[in-house]
Motif scaffolding. Structure first.
Motif, short mmCIF file in Angstrom:
data_model
loop_
_atom_site.label_atom_id
_atom_site.label_comp_id
_atom_site.label_asym_id
_atom_site.label_seq_id
_atom_site.Cartn_x
_atom_site.Cartn_y
_atom_site.Cartn_z
N MET A 1 0.83 -1.21 0.00
CA MET A 1 0.00 0.00 0.00
C MET A 1 0.86 1.26 0.00
SD MET A 1 -3.11 0.51 -0.40
CE MET A 1 -3.96 2.06 -0.64
N SER A 2 1.95 1.24 0.82
CA SER A 2 2.79 2.43 0.87
C SER A 2 3.54 2.61 -0.45
CB SER A 2 3.77 2.35 2.05
OG SER A 2 4.67 1.29 1.83
N ASP A 3 3.72 1.49 -1.19
CA ASP A 3 4.34 1.60 -2.51
C ASP A 3 3.53 2.51 -3.41
OD1 ASP A 3 6.33 -0.01 -1.75
OD2 ASP A 3 5.85 -1.67 -3.09
N MET A 4 2.23 2.36 -3.34
CA MET A 4 1.35 3.19 -4.16
C MET A 4 1.56 4.67 -3.85
SD MET A 4 -0.69 1.62 -6.29
CE MET A 4 -2.14 2.67 -6.44
N ILE A 5 1.69 4.95 -2.56
CA ILE A 5 1.84 6.34 -2.15
C ILE A 5 3.18 6.88 -2.64
CG2 ILE A 5 2.04 7.89 -0.16
CD1 ILE A 5 0.08 5.91 1.27
#
Ligand SMILES: [Zn+2]
Length: 67
Positions: A1-5
């Motif tokens: 999820m933090s990759d997306m950010i």
């Protein structure tokens, strides 16, 4: 999820760099609304305020990636 950010963030940074390097102030904004901030346009980008389109050819992928 933090990759997306992170991806979103670097995309935004990249856009900022593109604008700093290739962006020009919309001449129509400057003419019609000298006291407002003109839109910053990239090649072939259309001004959202007055519909002026930047006449320069689109950036090549090389130009875009080296910004
Ligand atoms: Zn404009």
């Amino acid at each position: 999820m933090s990759d997306m950010i992170d991806m979103y963030r670097s995309l935004k940074d990249h856009n900022k760099q593109l604008r700093a390097k290739y962006g020009v102030e919309c001449p129509r904004c400057k003419e019609c609304r000298p006291r407002a901030h003109p839109s910053i346009l990239l090649p072939q980008q259309k001004c959202r305020v007055d519909g002026y389109r930047d006449p320069r050819p689109r950036l090549t992928p090389e130009e875009e990636s080296t910004a």
